[in-house]
Design a protein around this motif. Structure first.
Motif, mmCIF file in Angstrom:
data_model
loop_
_atom_site.group_PDB
_atom_site.id
_atom_site.type_symbol
_atom_site.label_atom_id
_atom_site.label_comp_id
_atom_site.label_asym_id
_atom_site.label_seq_id
_atom_site.Cartn_x
_atom_site.Cartn_y
_atom_site.Cartn_z
ATOM 1 N N ILE A 1 0.855 -1.186 0.000
ATOM 2 C CA ILE A 1 0.000 0.000 0.000
ATOM 3 C C ILE A 1 0.895 1.243 0.000
ATOM 4 O O ILE A 1 1.838 1.341 0.784
ATOM 5 N N ILE A 2 0.605 2.177 -0.873
ATOM 6 C CA ILE A 2 1.353 3.441 -0.914
ATOM 7 C C ILE A 2 0.358 4.585 -0.747
ATOM 8 O O ILE A 2 -0.609 4.692 -1.513
ATOM 9 N N THR A 3 0.575 5.410 0.260
ATOM 10 C CA THR A 3 -0.335 6.528 0.491
ATOM 11 C C THR A 3 -0.148 7.592 -0.588
ATOM 12 O O THR A 3 0.915 7.705 -1.201
ATOM 13 N N ASP A 4 -1.208 8.384 -0.807
ATOM 14 C CA ASP A 4 -1.139 9.435 -1.822
ATOM 15 C C ASP A 4 -0.468 10.682 -1.243
ATOM 16 O O ASP A 4 0.056 10.663 -0.120
ATOM 17 N N THR A 5 -0.478 11.768 -1.993
ATOM 18 C CA THR A 5 0.198 12.998 -1.555
ATOM 19 C C THR A 5 -0.452 13.602 -0.318
ATOM 20 O O THR A 5 0.162 14.428 0.367
ATOM 21 N N ASN A 6 -1.681 13.195 -0.018
ATOM 22 C CA ASN A 6 -2.337 13.634 1.216
ATOM 23 C C ASN A 6 -2.052 12.685 2.375
ATOM 24 O O ASN A 6 -2.631 12.832 3.460
ATOM 25 N N GLY A 7 -1.194 11.696 2.115
ATOM 26 C CA GLY A 7 -0.862 10.720 3.145
ATOM 27 C C GLY A 7 -1.968 9.729 3.410
ATOM 28 O O GLY A 7 -1.979 9.081 4.464
ATOM 29 N N GLU A 8 -2.889 9.559 2.463
ATOM 30 C CA GLU A 8 -4.068 8.736 2.703
ATOM 31 C C GLU A 8 -4.124 7.504 1.805
ATOM 32 O O GLU A 8 -3.581 7.494 0.703
ATOM 33 N N ALA A 9 -4.802 6.486 2.305
ATOM 34 C CA ALA A 9 -5.108 5.276 1.537
ATOM 35 C C ALA A 9 -6.437 4.746 2.041
ATOM 36 O O ALA A 9 -6.717 4.780 3.246
ATOM 37 N N ASN A 10 -7.274 4.260 1.131
ATOM 38 C CA ASN A 10 -8.584 3.727 1.485
ATOM 39 C C ASN A 10 -8.650 2.246 1.127
ATOM 40 O O ASN A 10 -8.299 1.845 0.013
ATOM 41 N N ILE A 11 -9.095 1.448 2.080
ATOM 42 C CA ILE A 11 -9.118 -0.001 1.941
ATOM 43 C C ILE A 11 -10.534 -0.509 2.167
ATOM 44 O O ILE A 11 -11.252 -0.025 3.043
ATOM 45 N N GLU A 12 -10.927 -1.507 1.376
ATOM 46 C CA GLU A 12 -12.208 -2.188 1.574
ATOM 47 C C GLU A 12 -11.957 -3.692 1.652
ATOM 48 O O GLU A 12 -11.111 -4.221 0.929
ATOM 49 N N PHE A 13 -12.677 -4.364 2.531
ATOM 50 C CA PHE A 13 -12.552 -5.814 2.646
ATOM 51 C C PHE A 13 -13.864 -6.373 3.185
ATOM 52 O O PHE A 13 -14.703 -5.627 3.722
ATOM 53 N N TYR A 14 -14.045 -7.676 3.035
ATOM 54 C CA TYR A 14 -15.261 -8.343 3.505
ATOM 55 C C TYR A 14 -14.926 -9.267 4.665
ATOM 56 O O TYR A 14 -13.901 -9.974 4.648
ATOM 57 N N CYS A 15 -15.788 -9.263 5.675
ATOM 58 C CA CYS A 15 -15.617 -10.165 6.806
ATOM 59 C C CYS A 15 -15.973 -11.588 6.376
ATOM 60 O O CYS A 15 -16.668 -11.807 5.386
ATOM 61 N N SER A 16 -15.483 -12.555 7.139
ATOM 62 C CA SER A 16 -15.768 -13.962 6.862
ATOM 63 C C SER A 16 -16.883 -14.441 7.784
ATOM 64 O O SER A 16 -17.575 -13.636 8.412
ATOM 65 N N ASP A 17 -17.049 -15.749 7.887
ATOM 66 C CA ASP A 17 -18.068 -16.316 8.783
ATOM 67 C C ASP A 17 -17.541 -16.538 10.195
ATOM 68 O O ASP A 17 -18.263 -17.062 11.045
ATOM 69 N N ILE A 18 -16.275 -16.168 10.428
ATOM 70 C CA ILE A 18 -15.699 -16.368 11.759
ATOM 71 C C ILE A 18 -16.203 -15.276 12.691
ATOM 72 O O ILE A 18 -16.107 -14.082 12.402
ATOM 73 N N ASN A 19 -16.705 -15.721 13.809
ATOM 74 C CA ASN A 19 -17.335 -14.867 14.817
ATOM 75 C C ASN A 19 -16.289 -14.599 15.903
ATOM 76 O O ASN A 19 -16.071 -15.403 16.772
#
Length: 775
Positions: free
Chosen positions: A728-746
């Motif tokens: 992951i490389i942050t942009d010039t604003n020092g930001e990065a946005n990530i999306e992920f999905y949870c699994s069935d593990i509780n």
């Protein structure tokens, strides 16, 4: 040079510019350490893994950071990272591969076989510029635990009490001087190197002088004015002991160096000398990782206060040395400076808890100590908290800023970087006082011991040599230049042509290994059939590593001592048994045929097409008919997989032969014909080709994605690592946005982020959230 600029800043701060010979001394003091550090250009390697506890038949994902040892900037010196997984109990290597280093980083993985024995393992990494004959200490490793099935309720084993106490005292600056108020630091550890909380008394002759107790991790500090006409010793009251501990001898006269304050802007030192000593000019040098950042000078009468600015000094351990007018060292001390000079990583999840298979959004923002946005290279892992080994107290900051800078294992180094620990600055200064300056890797004497030049012991380049297969021993053979083609099974990567030197020597470079990534690099000798030439190629890298690693001392931070044997429980119960997929091996449909890649299969096909065997079919379609063995008549080649007749006891009838007429056979069978099976080695030798293993192939981390349809899929999703991304490389604003999905593990899930900027700033952060079943 950088140190000259900083020298002027210090000098102007303290006193007006002095005589010209003072400048000569300062240049000499700066150059003498610069000269021994510049020839030892090295890299430091750190490994970040996606978690610290694994089940067999899982992928272990890792990121390698290869940073310049002085600046911590990503390094381009090395192109190949050699990685081994070693079983601790047997010291057996269970995995070793080569990985490509790209601009100072490695994106790697390995598969944990089902045959691995449960226990502790060490993942180690080596490069040409990080693994050398000296020093003896080795840091580039990551401890992991492998289990067959994860235990939800692991028991934390309490540490057994150790009655053996090693108590050592350390005068600040290196010596105690009679009549001068001084600091005496101390450290108490047991036989395992773990700290021991102590209290005791400093005696002057037989009179109790000062009562004291340790303040952090068995370390503490006491202040007194020694008298060389008296004797001093320490006796511990807790734990109770009759043992007498001597302290350093008290000099009758001399100079004492004391640190008065350590702020973001300035270090303030006090130098005191004994009555009766002559007035003289002294010099105070500050160096970090072999680079001199400041040399201050002043005229010492009785006492002298010197202030050193820290504006352009990086974070880390600084060695401060006091020199007399003849440039001889007389006092020395380690100081940790600019602890706030780091990457600040802020994480923001769109929720504090999620339901199973729900989409999560994570915003990351990276700034420097002044709040300015920073472009940084991040490694992020999000995993089930039950796979966290709480006894592992290593991260990118502790590795580069403490562990690799000091000789010896450090107890619970993460304590010093946790802002919630209000006394961390005082505790860190105690660590500096009780290490001793010779424990500093960049101490001038240590650098001199390493030698004047850096000498790699593992080489990225692989040497080969062309020779005659059957040379005439009576005649000197001249090989001359020979042509060689380098390629891989992937034709899209093309091929390269090279010439050997006149002695037949050639070199395979890292770029050639990249050509064979995920498989093999092939080297074909372009010479006529006669006379027959062959190639000798052998890789010594892992062999060299194995020979040298057993001579190294592995250093890894010591974990914090657990207060009790309480059980650690995952916050949500009801984890289902997981059916794990076996690793897939692709084999040919034809029974018994297994090739490593398609190029070997191509060689096998070519061999069969050329039909180099003597097998033939006579006009009666009998395979290798003994009556037609020497007949020049119509002969056909047998075809792989076809059915033919084999006969024995054949003979010509009267009036027939020797190549025509009638014959009879005693016994015949029908067989399916197969060409002789050649091994890879035989095939390569037949076509004058050699092969070497390329870089281990990259693999894409699987990320599940759910929509309105797939979210109701009945197939269970038991991913315990929800997200892994090492680049992951942050942009010039020092930001990065990530999306992920949870699994069935509780469960409770943890997120770990480690990072480095292009300027060598380091950062570490973690976060957590909960996943619950949607009821």
């Amino acid at each position: 040079m950088k140190f000259l600029h900083l020298f002027l800043l210090s000098w102007i701060l303290i006193l007006p510019i002095g005589a010209q010979n003072n400048s000569v001394v300062t240049d000499q003091l700066a150059e003498q350490i610069h000269s021994v550090s510049k020839n030892n250009a090295a890299d430091l390697v750190y490994l970040q893994t996606n978690k610290s506890i694994y089940e067999t038949e899982e992928d272990l994902w890792f990121k390698g950071y290869v940073l310049d040892a002085q600046s911590f900037i990503p390094s381009n010196r090395s192109k190949t990272l050699f990685v081994q997984l070693v079983e601790d109990a047997s010291d057996k290597v269970v995995w070793q591969k080569k990985y490509e280093i790209e601009n100072g980083f490695v994106n790697g993985h390995l598969f944990l076989e089902s045959t691995l024995i449960e226990g502790n393992y060490t993942l180690s990494a080596y490069s040409s510029y990080s693994f050398t004959k000296e020093p003896r200490e080795f840091y580039a490793l990551k401890k992991i635990k492998v289990v067959q099935t994860i235990n939800q309720n692991p028991t934390v084993v309490s540490v057994e009490k150790d009655s053996i106490i090693h108590f050592t005292s350390f005068p600040e600056g290196g010596q105690l001087v009679s009549g001068i108020n001084s600091n005496l630091a101390f450290k108490a550890v047991n036989s395992k190197g773990l700290p021991v909380t102590v209290s005791g008394t400093l005696f002057e002759n037989t009179t109790p002088l000062i009562h004291f107790k340790s303040s952090h991790a068995g370390m503490g500090l006491l202040t007194f004015t020694p008298d060389n006409s008296k004797k001093y010793h320490i006796q511990l009251s807790e734990p109770t002991s009759d043992k007498i501990y001597a302290i350093a001898p008290v000099a009758s006269s001399g100079k004492v160096l004391r640190l008065l304050s350590n702020t973001k802007e300035i270090l303030t030192f006090k130098i005191t000398q004994s009555d009766g000593l002559k007035e003289e000019r002294v010099y105070l040098r500050l160096q970090i990782r072999g680079i001199v950042y400041s040399i201050a000078t002043g005229l010492l009468k009785k006492e002298l206060t010197i202030k050193i600015p820290l504006k352009e000094v990086p974070q880390g351990i600084a060695e401060v040395t006091l020199f007399n007018e003849n440039a001889l060292p007389i006092a020395e001390r380690l100081v940790y400076v600019n602890q706030e000079q780091q990457l600040t990583i802020q994480t923001e999840l769109d929720k504090s808890s999620y339901t199973t298979r729900e989409k999560a959004k994570l915003k990351i923002k990276v700034t420097d100590q002044n709040g300015h946005p920073i472009v940084a290279h991040l490694g992020l892992s999000i995993y089930d908290g039950i796979y966290q080994n709480k006894q592992d107290v290593k991260n990118i900051q502790t590795h580069y800023l403490l562990s690799t800078q000091l000789k010896g294992n450090i107890y619970n180094p993460v304590y010093y970087f946790n802002e919630q620990n209000k006394n961390r600055n005082q505790a860190l200064d105690l660590l500096m006082l009780t290490q001793g300056w010779r424990s500093y890797v960049w101490n001038e004497a240590n650098l001199k011991e390493l030698g004047t030049a850096f000498k790699p012991i593992i080489l990225e380049e692989i040497k080969g040599k062309v020779r005659l297969q059957n040379p005439d021993k009576k005649v000197t053979t001249v090989i001359k230049e020979k042509g060689i083609t380098v390629f891989s099974a992937d034709e899209s990567k093309g091929s390269d042509f090279m010439l050997t030197d006149t002695t037949g020597v050639f070199t395979i470079i890292p770029n050639d290994l990249k050509k064979g990534e995920g498989g093999y690099t092939y080297i074909k000798l372009m010479t006529p059939p006669k006379p027959k030439y062959t190639m000798n190629i052998k890789e010594f890298s892992f062999e060299t590593i194995d020979n040298k690693r057993i001579t190294k001392t592995l250093l890894y931070p010591l974990a914090e001592i657990e207060k009790s044997n309480t059980k650690v429980v995952s916050p949500f119960i009801g984890r289902e048994s997981i059916n794990k997929l076996k690793e897939v091996t692709i084999i040919s449909k034809k029974k018994g045929i297994l090739f490593r890649d398609k190029y070997i299969g191509k060689l096998d096909s070519l061999y069969k097409a050329q039909n180099p065997t003597a097998d033939f079919l006579c006009h009666e379609n009998i395979l290798n008919c003994e009556l037609h063995q020497g007949c020049p008549g119509d002969r056909k080649r047998p075809i792989e997989g076809e059915k033919y007749t084999t006969c024995d006891g054949c003979k010509w009838l009267k009036g027939s032969g020797p190549c025509g007429g009638c014959f009879i056979c005693g016994h015949c069978n029908e067989i399916t014909y197969h060409y002789p099976k050649l091994t890879e080695t035989q095939l390569l030798e037949m076509f004058n080709i050699a092969m070497i293993e390329g870089y281990y192939g990259k693999k894409v981390f699987y990320e599940a994605m759910y929509d309105e349809v797939t979210i109701t899929d009945s197939t269970p999703d038991y991913r315990n690592t929800l997200f892994w991304k090492p680049d992951i490389i942050t942009d010039t604003n020092g930001e990065a946005n990530i999306e992920f999905y949870c699994s069935d593990i509780n469960s409770l899930f943890l997120g770990n982020i480690e990072s480095v900027s292009g300027e060598g700033l380091l950062g570490f952060d973690n976060f957590e959230f909960r996943v619950k079943k949607d009821r």
